[in-house]
Design a protein around this motif. Structure first.
Motif, PDB file in Angstrom:
ATOM      1  N   LEU A 152       0.935  -1.225   0.129  1.00 27.62           N
ATOM      2  CA  LEU A 152      -0.095   0.148  -0.122  1.00 27.62           C
ATOM      3  C   LEU A 152       0.732   0.879  -0.136  1.00 27.62           C
ATOM      4  O   LEU A 152       0.628   2.145  -0.734  1.00 27.62           O
ATOM      5  CB  LEU A 152      -0.903   0.068   1.243  1.00 27.62           C
ATOM      6  N   GLY A 153       2.080   1.149   0.837  1.00 27.57           N
ATOM      7  CA  GLY A 153       2.833   2.316   0.662  1.00 27.57           C
ATOM      8  C   GLY A 153       3.399   2.620  -0.471  1.00 27.57           C
ATOM      9  O   GLY A 153       3.742   3.707  -1.082  1.00 27.57           O
ATOM     10  N   PHE A 154       3.925   1.494  -1.322  1.00 24.75           N
ATOM     11  CA  PHE A 154       4.674   1.614  -2.642  1.00 24.75           C
ATOM     12  C   PHE A 154       3.377   2.270  -3.308  1.00 24.75           C
ATOM     13  O   PHE A 154       3.887   2.890  -4.392  1.00 24.75           O
ATOM     14  CB  PHE A 154       4.791   0.090  -2.886  1.00 24.75           C
ATOM     15  N   ILE A 155       2.267   1.715  -3.423  1.00 31.18           N
ATOM     16  CA  ILE A 155       1.481   2.295  -4.530  1.00 31.18           C
ATOM     17  C   ILE A 155       0.963   3.741  -4.421  1.00 31.18           C
ATOM     18  O   ILE A 155       0.884   4.666  -5.448  1.00 31.18           O
ATOM     19  CB  ILE A 155      -0.144   1.511  -4.278  1.00 31.18           C
ATOM     20  N   LEU A 156       0.597   4.234  -2.825  1.00 36.67           N
ATOM     21  CA  LEU A 156       0.650   5.580  -2.987  1.00 36.67           C
ATOM     22  C   LEU A 156       1.732   6.376  -3.175  1.00 36.67           C
ATOM     23  O   LEU A 156       1.520   7.569  -3.750  1.00 36.67           O
ATOM     24  CB  LEU A 156       0.206   5.766  -1.177  1.00 36.67           C
ATOM     25  N   ALA A 157       2.850   5.855  -2.911  1.00 37.25           N
ATOM     26  CA  ALA A 157       4.262   6.629  -3.297  1.00 37.25           C
ATOM     27  C   ALA A 157       4.229   6.717  -4.614  1.00 37.25           C
ATOM     28  O   ALA A 157       4.711   7.945  -5.206  1.00 37.25           O
ATOM     29  CB  ALA A 157       5.420   5.975  -2.645  1.00 37.25           C
ATOM     30  N   LEU A 200      -2.674  14.882  -2.458  1.00 34.14           N
ATOM     31  CA  LEU A 200      -1.857  14.747  -1.234  1.00 34.14           C
ATOM     32  C   LEU A 200      -2.741  14.494   0.089  1.00 34.14           C
ATOM     33  O   LEU A 200      -2.506  13.631   0.922  1.00 34.14           O
ATOM     34  CB  LEU A 200      -1.183  15.843  -0.963  1.00 34.14           C
ATOM     35  N   LEU A 201      -4.056  15.362   0.120  1.00 30.19           N
ATOM     36  CA  LEU A 201      -4.920  15.132   1.292  1.00 30.19           C
ATOM     37  C   LEU A 201      -5.448  13.700   1.048  1.00 30.19           C
ATOM     38  O   LEU A 201      -5.609  13.077   2.351  1.00 30.19           O
ATOM     39  CB  LEU A 201      -5.966  16.213   1.105  1.00 30.19           C
ATOM     40  N   VAL A 202      -5.692  13.278  -0.090  1.00 30.94           N
ATOM     41  CA  VAL A 202      -6.137  11.617   0.055  1.00 30.94           C
ATOM     42  C   VAL A 202      -5.166  10.957   0.563  1.00 30.94           C
ATOM     43  O   VAL A 202      -5.526  10.074   1.411  1.00 30.94           O
ATOM     44  CB  VAL A 202      -6.748  11.484  -1.435  1.00 30.94           C
ATOM     45  N   VAL A 203      -4.160  11.073   0.127  1.00 32.90           N
ATOM     46  CA  VAL A 203      -3.024  10.106   0.722  1.00 32.90           C
ATOM     47  C   VAL A 203      -2.784  10.227   2.066  1.00 32.90           C
ATOM     48  O   VAL A 203      -2.633   9.178   2.807  1.00 32.90           O
ATOM     49  CB  VAL A 203      -1.751  10.380  -0.034  1.00 32.90           C
ATOM     50  N   SER A 204      -2.975  11.310   2.496  1.00 29.01           N
ATOM     51  CA  SER A 204      -2.644  11.706   3.943  1.00 29.01           C
ATOM     52  C   SER A 204      -3.728  10.945   4.775  1.00 29.01           C
ATOM     53  O   SER A 204      -3.224  10.497   5.993  1.00 29.01           O
ATOM     54  CB  SER A 204      -2.484  13.215   4.277  1.00 29.01           C
ATOM     55  N   LEU A 205      -4.784  11.164   4.346  1.00 26.15           N
ATOM     56  CA  LEU A 205      -5.969  10.520   5.162  1.00 26.15           C
ATOM     57  C   LEU A 205      -5.931   9.161   4.997  1.00 26.15           C
ATOM     58  O   LEU A 205      -6.219   8.436   6.303  1.00 26.15           O
ATOM     59  CB  LEU A 205      -7.390  10.933   4.560  1.00 26.15           C
ATOM     60  N   THR A 206      -5.578   8.452   3.864  1.00 23.39           N
ATOM     61  CA  THR A 206      -5.228   7.173   3.909  1.00 23.39           C
ATOM     62  C   THR A 206      -4.225   6.652   4.933  1.00 23.39           C
ATOM     63  O   THR A 206      -4.457   5.600   5.531  1.00 23.39           O
ATOM     64  CB  THR A 206      -4.777   6.750   2.594  1.00 23.39           C
ATOM     65  N   VAL A 207      -3.422   7.308   4.980  1.00 24.07           N
ATOM     66  CA  VAL A 207      -1.881   7.054   5.882  1.00 24.07           C
ATOM     67  C   VAL A 207      -2.132   7.272   7.103  1.00 24.07           C
ATOM     68  O   VAL A 207      -1.624   6.671   8.096  1.00 24.07           O
ATOM     69  CB  VAL A 207      -0.574   7.463   4.995  1.00 24.07           C
ATOM     70  N   LEU A 208      -2.851   8.490   7.398  1.00 24.19           N
ATOM     71  CA  LEU A 208      -2.771   8.883   8.836  1.00 24.19           C
ATOM     72  C   LEU A 208      -3.950   8.753   9.427  1.00 24.19           C
ATOM     73  O   LEU A 208      -4.051   8.215  10.586  1.00 24.19           O
ATOM     74  CB  LEU A 208      -2.175  10.485   8.753  1.00 24.19           C
ATOM     75  N   THR A 209      -4.937   9.363   8.979  1.00 29.74           N
ATOM     76  CA  THR A 209      -6.210   9.347   9.698  1.00 29.74           C
ATOM     77  C   THR A 209      -6.926   8.007   9.866  1.00 29.74           C
ATOM     78  O   THR A 209      -7.197   7.678  10.849  1.00 29.74           O
ATOM     79  CB  THR A 209      -7.527  10.124   8.836  1.00 29.74           C
ATOM     80  N   ILE A 210      -7.012   7.352   8.559  1.00 32.07           N
ATOM     81  CA  ILE A 210      -7.895   6.023   8.733  1.00 32.07           C
ATOM     82  C   ILE A 210      -7.077   5.097   9.853  1.00 32.07           C
ATOM     83  O   ILE A 210      -7.493   4.452  10.478  1.00 32.07           O
ATOM     84  CB  ILE A 210      -8.161   5.413   7.397  1.00 32.07           C
ATOM     85  N   PRO A 211      -5.676   5.114   9.712  1.00 35.21           N
ATOM     86  CA  PRO A 211      -5.031   3.898  10.700  1.00 35.21           C
ATOM     87  C   PRO A 211      -4.982   4.554  11.915  1.00 35.21           C
ATOM     88  O   PRO A 211      -5.316   3.691  12.987  1.00 35.21           O
ATOM     89  CB  PRO A 211      -3.623   4.063   9.951  1.00 35.21           C
ATOM     90  N   PHE A 212      -4.936   5.821  12.073  1.00 42.34           N
ATOM     91  CA  PHE A 212      -5.138   6.235  13.591  1.00 42.34           C
ATOM     92  C   PHE A 212      -6.412   6.037  14.270  1.00 42.34           C
ATOM     93  O   PHE A 212      -6.494   5.790  15.320  1.00 42.34           O
ATOM     94  CB  PHE A 212      -4.763   7.860  13.549  1.00 42.34           C
TER      95      PHE A 212
END
Length: 312
Positions: A152-157, A200-212
């Motif tokens: 998932l990190g690879f795809i988003l990056a 970037l906002l979508v990626v940040s929500l996926t990486v930060l908000t949802i996991p948190f």
């Protein structure tokens, strides 16, 4: 020619921390020490877990994976930063080189955050469903979850980096940070970036908000289960295995949220510089210290390993 993306000709340079050579040297020494301690600490955790069969459990598998990620994550930023700080002149980085650094930073940082959510799920199963733990957290599932974090990190990056570096950069400019981060690089583009900011906002929500949110939900159930444990020793042991992870979560997600979940119009290079130092240099140093100090099994394994090394 001025309005086109001259990929082969453009070079960026990083903003120095100070114009005084003495201050730059002190910063170089501090960063070098933190980088070496980070590599040594996280490397030691990985080797101790690998060499001690008593630690071959899902919890320590994820911890070793996190330590390996921290080593790679630090090495993406630190060497180039050290070279830039030490350089008497402006150290240049090419556009492709900047893209490569940004890709690995997003890739490893995203995988790091997602893996922390996986570790919270592991603690939830261990404390809330102890009798079914070995069945639910099979080695196959553990490997799948770890690889899934990387995937998932690879795809988003890949998506975010490709999108940003298709922007036109008209000339060589100064990046207002000590590495190629998303927001400072986007500010150097000679085109409208609202699509990129939304991505970037979508990626940040996926990486930060949802996991948190998943971590917070896991800890609600965990705390409820801990409070039901009758013995004080049992509650203390359960809490100690979670407190170190929770501390790392607050450090990682707190710093990331200050940068990537704020509106881009309110982005401050000065604040970005300070927060970036925390999560690229200080946090990788603190993580192995937090886990080793709060985990008796890991501390005992470290002592046994050192004794075997001294006696051999």
């Amino acid at each position: 020619m001025e309005g086109t993306n001259q990929t082969g000709m453009i070079h960026f340079h990083f903003r120095p921390f100070s114009k005084l050579p003495e201050v730059q040297m002190l910063i170089f020494v501090a960063f070098l020490v933190m980088y070496l301690v980070s590599i040594g600490g996280n490397g030691s955790i990985s080797l101790i877990i690998w060499s001690n069969h008593s630690l071959h459990t899902p919890m320590y598998f994820f911890l070793a994976s996190l330590a390996a990620l921290e080593i790679c994550y630090s090495s993406t930023i630190a060497p180039l930063t050290l070279a830039s700080v030490l350089s008497a002149e402006r150290a240049l980085i090419s556009l492709p080189g900047c893209g490569a650094q940004m890709f690995f930073f997003i890739f490893l940082g995203s995988a790091d955050c997602i893996l922390l959510a996986v570790m919270a799920y592991d603690r939830f199963v261990a404390i809330c469903h102890p009798l079914r733990y070995t069945l639910m957290m099979s080695w196959r599932l553990c490997v799948q979850l770890a690889l899934g974090s990387l995937a998932l990190g690879f795809i988003l990056a890949t998506q975010l980096t490709v999108l940003i570096f298709r922007l036109p950069f008209c000339r060589s400019q100064e990046i207002s940070l000590f590495y190629c981060d998303v927001l400072p690089v986007m500010r150097l583009a000679c085109a409208d970036t609202w699509v990129h900011e939304a991505t970037l906002l979508v990626v940040s929500l996926t990486v930060l908000t949802i996991p948190f949110l998943l971590i917070a939900l896991s800890y609600i159930f965990i705390m409820a289960a801990i409070l039901k444990i009758r013995s004080a020793e049992g509650r203390h042991k359960a809490f100690s295995t979670c407190s170190s992870h929770l501390t790392v979560v607050l450090l990682q997600y707190g710093c990331g949220s200050l940068i990537y979940l704020c509106p881009s119009s309110r982005y401050s290079p000065e604040r970005g510089q300070v927060v970036s130092v925390v999560y690229t240099f200080i946090t990788p140093v603190l993580n192995p210290l937090i886990y080793s100090m709060r985990n008796r099994e890991l501390t005992d394994a470290l002592k046994r390993t050192m004794m075997r090394f001294l006696l051999s």
